[in-house]
Motif scaffolding. Structure first.
Motif, PDB file in Angstrom:
ATOM      1  N   ASP A   1     -37.643 -25.266 -76.819  1.00 24.03           N
ATOM      2  CA  ASP A   1     -37.565 -26.511 -76.051  1.00 24.03           C
ATOM      3  C   ASP A   1     -38.175 -26.362 -74.662  1.00 24.03           C
ATOM      4  O   ASP A   1     -38.761 -27.302 -74.128  1.00 24.03           O
ATOM      5  N   ALA A   2     -38.006 -25.197 -74.047  1.00 26.62           N
ATOM      6  CA  ALA A   2     -38.506 -24.988 -72.691  1.00 26.62           C
ATOM      7  C   ALA A   2     -40.025 -24.872 -72.658  1.00 26.62           C
ATOM      8  O   ALA A   2     -40.670 -25.352 -71.714  1.00 26.62           O
ATOM      9  N   LEU A   3     -40.618 -24.251 -73.673  1.00 27.54           N
ATOM     10  CA  LEU A   3     -42.047 -23.973 -73.645  1.00 27.54           C
ATOM     11  C   LEU A   3     -42.895 -25.101 -74.228  1.00 27.54           C
ATOM     12  O   LEU A   3     -44.011 -25.349 -73.759  1.00 27.54           O
ATOM     13  N   ALA A   4     -42.391 -25.784 -75.238  1.00 29.12           N
ATOM     14  CA  ALA A   4     -43.197 -26.774 -75.959  1.00 29.12           C
ATOM     15  C   ALA A   4     -43.809 -27.846 -75.066  1.00 29.12           C
ATOM     16  O   ALA A   4     -45.000 -28.176 -75.229  1.00 29.12           O
ATOM     17  N   PRO A   5     -43.062 -28.438 -74.122  1.00 37.10           N
ATOM     18  CA  PRO A   5     -43.648 -29.537 -73.344  1.00 37.10           C
ATOM     19  C   PRO A   5     -44.896 -29.154 -72.564  1.00 37.10           C
ATOM     20  O   PRO A   5     -45.791 -29.989 -72.361  1.00 37.10           O
ATOM     21  N   PHE A   6     -44.995 -27.903 -72.141  1.00 35.77           N
ATOM     22  CA  PHE A   6     -46.145 -27.497 -71.340  1.00 35.77           C
ATOM     23  C   PHE A   6     -47.431 -27.455 -72.169  1.00 35.77           C
ATOM     24  O   PHE A   6     -48.527 -27.555 -71.620  1.00 35.77           O
ATOM     25  N   PHE A   7     -47.298 -27.270 -73.478  1.00 37.39           N
ATOM     26  CA  PHE A   7     -48.462 -27.304 -74.363  1.00 37.39           C
ATOM     27  C   PHE A   7     -48.788 -28.720 -74.822  1.00 37.39           C
ATOM     28  O   PHE A   7     -49.923 -29.002 -75.196  1.00 37.39           O
ATOM     29  N   LEU A   8     -47.794 -29.586 -74.806  1.00 36.68           N
ATOM     30  CA  LEU A   8     -47.960 -30.923 -75.373  1.00 36.68           C
ATOM     31  C   LEU A   8     -48.298 -31.999 -74.356  1.00 36.68           C
ATOM     32  O   LEU A   8     -48.878 -33.028 -74.719  1.00 36.68           O
ATOM     33  N   GLN A   9     -47.924 -31.796 -73.106  1.00 33.86           N
ATOM     34  CA  GLN A   9     -47.978 -32.888 -72.134  1.00 33.86           C
ATOM     35  C   GLN A   9     -48.972 -32.633 -71.009  1.00 33.86           C
ATOM     36  O   GLN A   9     -48.942 -31.584 -70.365  1.00 33.86           O
ATOM     37  N   ASP A  10     -49.823 -33.606 -70.786  1.00 33.47           N
ATOM     38  CA  ASP A  10     -50.701 -33.595 -69.625  1.00 33.47           C
ATOM     39  C   ASP A  10     -49.828 -33.657 -68.366  1.00 33.47           C
ATOM     40  O   ASP A  10     -48.936 -34.509 -68.272  1.00 33.47           O
ATOM     41  N   PRO A  11     -50.050 -32.784 -67.401  1.00 29.63           N
ATOM     42  CA  PRO A  11     -49.196 -32.792 -66.201  1.00 29.63           C
ATOM     43  C   PRO A  11     -49.192 -34.120 -65.450  1.00 29.63           C
ATOM     44  O   PRO A  11     -48.181 -34.480 -64.835  1.00 29.63           O
ATOM     45  N   LEU A  12     -50.317 -34.847 -65.485  1.00 25.57           N
ATOM     46  CA  LEU A  12     -50.397 -36.104 -64.742  1.00 25.57           C
ATOM     47  C   LEU A  12     -49.922 -37.305 -65.540  1.00 25.57           C
ATOM     48  O   LEU A  12     -49.249 -38.184 -65.003  1.00 25.57           O
ATOM     49  N   THR A  13     -50.273 -37.355 -66.809  1.00 29.00           N
ATOM     50  CA  THR A  13     -50.015 -38.566 -67.586  1.00 29.00           C
ATOM     51  C   THR A  13     -48.922 -38.405 -68.632  1.00 29.00           C
ATOM     52  O   THR A  13     -48.512 -39.390 -69.245  1.00 29.00           O
ATOM     53  N   GLY A  14     -48.439 -37.188 -68.852  1.00 25.82           N
ATOM     54  CA  GLY A  14     -47.402 -36.958 -69.857  1.00 25.82           C
ATOM     55  C   GLY A  14     -46.017 -37.255 -69.321  1.00 25.82           C
ATOM     56  O   GLY A  14     -45.840 -37.676 -68.179  1.00 25.82           O
TER      57      GLY A  14
END
Length: 207
Positions: free
Chosen positions: A10-23
């Motif tokens: 759960d901690a790592l997945a968002p960093f691969f999936l989400q654009d820092p600006l638009t996610g």
């Protein structure tokens, strides 16, 4: 152990999936930016503490300008979105399929495995199921909801290619955040493999 596996995914997945600006992972980026790398490394599950400290240090340093930093967003897009050829594509079949294609044989095998166990794909969109972010999220879901299937999933689908990809990503990253993310994820997955005593048959890589 299962709670720790779920936390890591759960901690790592968002960093691969989400654009820092638009996610929609702003809270995850903010939480990472606020960490003390040494203290966090002492608590981070599975990863070797020295490696976790260095990797987390890179990630925190990379967030010094905040998740809204354009350099961070451009690096995310260069690595994971395009339109230019991606130096380390985040899909498993790109590495394991002879033709280096998205939606290759390993993607279809994962899809069939999920369907056979009644596991729905996580998240929306049209990303192939073997995107590294989706697979980390699925690891967390299985640890919480289908622990009996976790080892088979890790041994047969995630750990077959993820270490190779993460090595490619660490070498391709031009931003400390994503180098650190690759290193932390690799160390964490290796720790999970060792802790659970899994023997993984490594396929031939075509990229």
């Amino acid at each position: 152990m299962l709670d720790a596996v779920a936390f890591a995914g759960d901690a790592l997945a968002p960093f691969f999936l989400q654009d820092p600006l638009t996610g929609d992972a702003g809270a995850s980026f903010e939480a990472m930016a606020a960490l003390d790398p040494a203290a966090a490394a002492a608590e981070w599950p599975f990863a070797e503490e020295g490696e976790a400290r260095e990797a987390l240090g890179l990630m925190v340093a990379g967030l010094a300008g905040g998740a809204g930093d354009e350099g961070l967003a451009w690096e995310y897009r260069r690595l994971f979105v395009g339109p230019a050829p991606k130096p380390a594509p985040p899909w498993g079949s790109v590495y394991t399929d002879r033709e280096c294609v998205v939606f290759g044989a390993s993607t279809l095998e994962l899809r069939a495995w999920m369907r056979g166990r009644g596991v729905a794909r996580l998240g929306g969109g049209k990303e192939p199921e073997d995107h590294i972010g989706l697979m980390l999220a699925l690891m967390a879901w299985l640890a919480r909801n289908r622990p009996a299937d976790l080892d088979e999933y890790l041994r047969g689908h995630l750990l077959t290619w993820a270490p190779h990809f993460l090595g490619e990503l660490a070498g391709a990253a031009r931003h400390p955040f994503y180098e650190g993310l690759a290193r932390l994820t690799a160390s964490t997955l290796e720790g999970i493999r060792a802790e659970r005593g899994l023997k993984v048959a490594v396929p031939r890589f075509y990229r």
